[in-house]
Write a protein that holds these residues in place. Structure first.
Motif, PDB file in Angstrom:
ATOM      1  N   UNK A  46       0.831  -1.213   0.000  1.00  0.00           N
ATOM      2  CA  UNK A  46       0.000   0.000   0.000  1.00  0.00           C
ATOM      3  C   UNK A  46       0.862   1.259   0.000  1.00  0.00           C
ATOM      4  N   UNK A  47       1.994   1.210   0.724  1.00  0.00           N
ATOM      5  CA  UNK A  47       2.884   2.370   0.758  1.00  0.00           C
ATOM      6  C   UNK A  47       3.515   2.600  -0.615  1.00  0.00           C
ATOM      7  N   UNK A 169      -0.119   3.316  17.456  1.00  0.00           N
ATOM      8  CA  UNK A 169      -1.429   3.703  16.941  1.00  0.00           C
ATOM      9  C   UNK A 169      -2.203   4.432  18.020  1.00  0.00           C
ATOM     10  N   UNK A 170      -3.356   4.984  17.635  1.00  0.00           N
ATOM     11  CA  UNK A 170      -4.169   5.656  18.647  1.00  0.00           C
ATOM     12  C   UNK A 170      -4.995   6.812  18.138  1.00  0.00           C
ATOM     13  N   UNK A 171      -4.653   7.348  16.944  1.00  0.00           N
ATOM     14  CA  UNK A 171      -5.427   8.458  16.401  1.00  0.00           C
ATOM     15  C   UNK A 171      -6.467   7.938  15.414  1.00  0.00           C
ATOM     16  N   UNK A 172      -7.619   8.572  15.402  1.00  0.00           N
ATOM     17  CA  UNK A 172      -8.753   8.086  14.613  1.00  0.00           C
ATOM     18  C   UNK A 172      -8.460   7.974  13.126  1.00  0.00           C
ATOM     19  N   UNK A 173      -7.703   8.927  12.572  1.00  0.00           N
ATOM     20  CA  UNK A 173      -7.502   8.976  11.126  1.00  0.00           C
ATOM     21  C   UNK A 173      -6.159   8.407  10.687  1.00  0.00           C
ATOM     22  N   UNK A 174      -5.415   7.832  11.640  1.00  0.00           N
ATOM     23  CA  UNK A 174      -4.083   7.303  11.338  1.00  0.00           C
ATOM     24  C   UNK A 174      -4.078   5.787  11.484  1.00  0.00           C
ATOM     25  N   UNK A 175      -3.570   5.109  10.440  1.00  0.00           N
ATOM     26  CA  UNK A 175      -3.491   3.651  10.463  1.00  0.00           C
ATOM     27  C   UNK A 175      -2.351   3.182  11.358  1.00  0.00           C
ATOM     28  N   UNK A 176      -1.141   3.753  11.129  1.00  0.00           N
ATOM     29  CA  UNK A 176       0.034   3.344  11.891  1.00  0.00           C
ATOM     30  C   UNK A 176       1.030   4.481  11.965  1.00  0.00           C
ATOM     31  N   UNK A 182      17.259   5.940  15.561  1.00  0.00           N
ATOM     32  CA  UNK A 182      18.028   6.948  14.839  1.00  0.00           C
ATOM     33  C   UNK A 182      17.240   8.213  14.564  1.00  0.00           C
ATOM     34  N   UNK A 183      15.979   8.288  15.009  1.00  0.00           N
ATOM     35  CA  UNK A 183      15.242   9.543  14.919  1.00  0.00           C
ATOM     36  C   UNK A 183      14.475   9.766  13.633  1.00  0.00           C
ATOM     37  N   UNK A 184      14.054   8.707  12.968  1.00  0.00           N
ATOM     38  CA  UNK A 184      13.243   8.850  11.762  1.00  0.00           C
ATOM     39  C   UNK A 184      12.008   7.964  11.860  1.00  0.00           C
ATOM     40  N   UNK A 185      11.120   8.111  10.873  1.00  0.00           N
ATOM     41  CA  UNK A 185       9.931   7.276  10.850  1.00  0.00           C
ATOM     42  C   UNK A 185       8.942   7.797   9.835  1.00  0.00           C
ATOM     43  N   UNK A 186       7.731   7.275   9.890  1.00  0.00           N
ATOM     44  CA  UNK A 186       6.687   7.758   8.993  1.00  0.00           C
ATOM     45  C   UNK A 186       5.320   7.436   9.567  1.00  0.00           C
ATOM     46  N   UNK A 187       4.327   8.191   9.098  1.00  0.00           N
ATOM     47  CA  UNK A 187       2.937   8.031   9.521  1.00  0.00           C
ATOM     48  C   UNK A 187       2.137   7.564   8.309  1.00  0.00           C
ATOM     49  N   UNK A 188       1.352   6.518   8.470  1.00  0.00           N
ATOM     50  CA  UNK A 188       0.471   6.026   7.408  1.00  0.00           C
ATOM     51  C   UNK A 188      -0.968   6.356   7.790  1.00  0.00           C
ATOM     52  N   UNK A 190      -5.171   6.539   7.254  1.00  0.00           N
ATOM     53  CA  UNK A 190      -6.194   5.607   6.776  1.00  0.00           C
ATOM     54  C   UNK A 190      -6.671   5.964   5.373  1.00  0.00           C
ATOM     55  N   UNK A 191      -6.431   7.211   4.942  1.00  0.00           N
ATOM     56  CA  UNK A 191      -6.813   7.596   3.575  1.00  0.00           C
ATOM     57  C   UNK A 191      -5.757   7.211   2.549  1.00  0.00           C
ATOM     58  N   UNK A 192      -4.671   6.550   3.007  1.00  0.00           N
ATOM     59  CA  UNK A 192      -3.633   6.073   2.102  1.00  0.00           C
ATOM     60  C   UNK A 192      -2.399   6.937   2.020  1.00  0.00           C
ATOM     61  N   UNK A 193      -2.457   8.152   2.550  1.00  0.00           N
ATOM     62  CA  UNK A 193      -1.299   9.054   2.505  1.00  0.00           C
ATOM     63  C   UNK A 193      -0.227   8.591   3.491  1.00  0.00           C
ATOM     64  N   UNK A 194       1.016   8.939   3.209  1.00  0.00           N
ATOM     65  CA  UNK A 194       2.114   8.637   4.128  1.00  0.00           C
ATOM     66  C   UNK A 194       2.959   9.884   4.328  1.00  0.00           C
ATOM     67  N   UNK A 195       3.401  10.102   5.547  1.00  0.00           N
ATOM     68  CA  UNK A 195       4.163  11.294   5.910  1.00  0.00           C
ATOM     69  C   UNK A 195       5.489  10.881   6.550  1.00  0.00           C
ATOM     70  N   UNK A 196       6.603  11.403   6.056  1.00  0.00           N
ATOM     71  CA  UNK A 196       7.890  11.194   6.701  1.00  0.00           C
ATOM     72  C   UNK A 196       7.985  12.079   7.933  1.00  0.00           C
ATOM     73  N   UNK A 197       8.622  11.576   8.978  1.00  0.00           N
ATOM     74  CA  UNK A 197       8.740  12.323  10.230  1.00  0.00           C
ATOM     75  C   UNK A 197      10.151  12.199  10.802  1.00  0.00           C
ATOM     76  N   UNK A 198      10.515  13.182  11.618  1.00  0.00           N
ATOM     77  CA  UNK A 198      11.726  13.088  12.431  1.00  0.00           C
ATOM     78  C   UNK A 198      11.305  12.975  13.890  1.00  0.00           C
TER      79      UNK A 198
END
Length: 277
Positions: A46-47, A169-176, A182-188, A190-198
């Protein structure tokens, strides 16, 4: 007569331009993997699909419910699918395949990663590299590319970033929410979008901050029209959280609905709680 010739010339140029910039169609097939973690493979598929949709110049046809086969070679579209396999030493090998039978092109890009999550972080750059080689007509094979060069830059010894690494997890509109060492990650979403995060830590306080370009899909709490109108000028979304008993809780700084504002939104905060899965 001159006006007729000018009209015909303009029409010809316009037609050529339309043909030049027409989007190429891609059939996006299921990921091939022997991994027993079907949920993780689905999330990765999906990503890749979401990241592919964000690359300009391509129209994506969703065929994630079926595997690519040699019978599909009759298609004039580009066929895409990924292969993900776990190695005996705990590493992961990911191969991206792009087949364009009408041009007799079969491009592959293979990389080996020391953790599964790095496949996800490398998704968009790998796709873009694959497509560059497809358009250039070259065969691309990057085998055994270790993705642990940044390992020595990570803090050594036990620390809070290591302890929170994993899936949340825990937010209504966020899948994971995937937090990596090392201080990185991403948010997926539920609408299919993905966001890179620090991810940074100061004492017991965790700050998670949006990276990359703004996107209306990062504001699913708002109406689509309001999100599209305000996303480009919005400040990066930021979470300020505190770790306690395997739970991250605090506030999220984001756009919130505000009927009194001319734009319909204002910068505000909402309370959030994340739980580790």
């Amino acid at each position: 007569m001159k006006s007729v010739k000018l009209f015909l010339l303009t029409l010809l140029i316009f037609s050529l331009a339309q043909g030049t910039f027409a989007a190429e169609t891609v059939d996006f097939y299921a990921t091939v993997s022997s991994s027993s973690d079907s949920n993780m493979i689905k999330m990765t598929t999906d990503l890749f699909y979401t990241q592919f949709q964000g690359i300009s110049g391509y129209t994506i046809i969703d065929k994630r419910d079926r595997n690519y086969s040699s019978e599909n070679r009759v298609s004039t579209n580009v066929s895409f699918y990924a292969e993900i396999q776990e190695e005996e030493n705990g590493q992961w090998t990911c191969t991206l395949n792009a087949i364009k039978s009408s041009a007799n092109k079969n491009i592959t890009l293979t990389k080996t990663y020391d953790t599964y999550y790095k496949i996800l972080l490398d998704a968009k750059p790998s796709l873009e590299n694959l497509l560059v080689n497809l358009n250039a007509g070259k065969s691309s094979k990057e085998e055994t590319v270790m993705q642990n060069q940044a390992k020595d830059k990570e803090p050594r010894g036990p620390n809070i970033l290591d302890s929170i690494a994993g899936t949340w997890g825990g937010e209504d509109y966020i899948e994971k929410i995937m937090l990596l060492r090392g201080g990185r990650g991403f948010v997926v979403f539920k609408n299919g979008a993905s966001m890179n995060i620090t991810v940074t830590a100061r004492g017991n306080e965790i700050t998670v901050r949006q990276q990359g370009s703004p996107n209306a899909s990062f504001f699913p709490e708002l109406s689509r029209e309001t999100a599209l109108k305000n996303a480009m000028t919005a400040s990066p979304i930021e979470w300020t959280l505190t770790l306690k008993d395997n739970t991250l809780s605090g506030v999220k700084s984001t756009l919130v609905q505000n009927q009194d504002s001319e734009t319909g939104v204002s910068q505000g905060t909402v309370n959030v709680t994340w739980t580790k899965r």
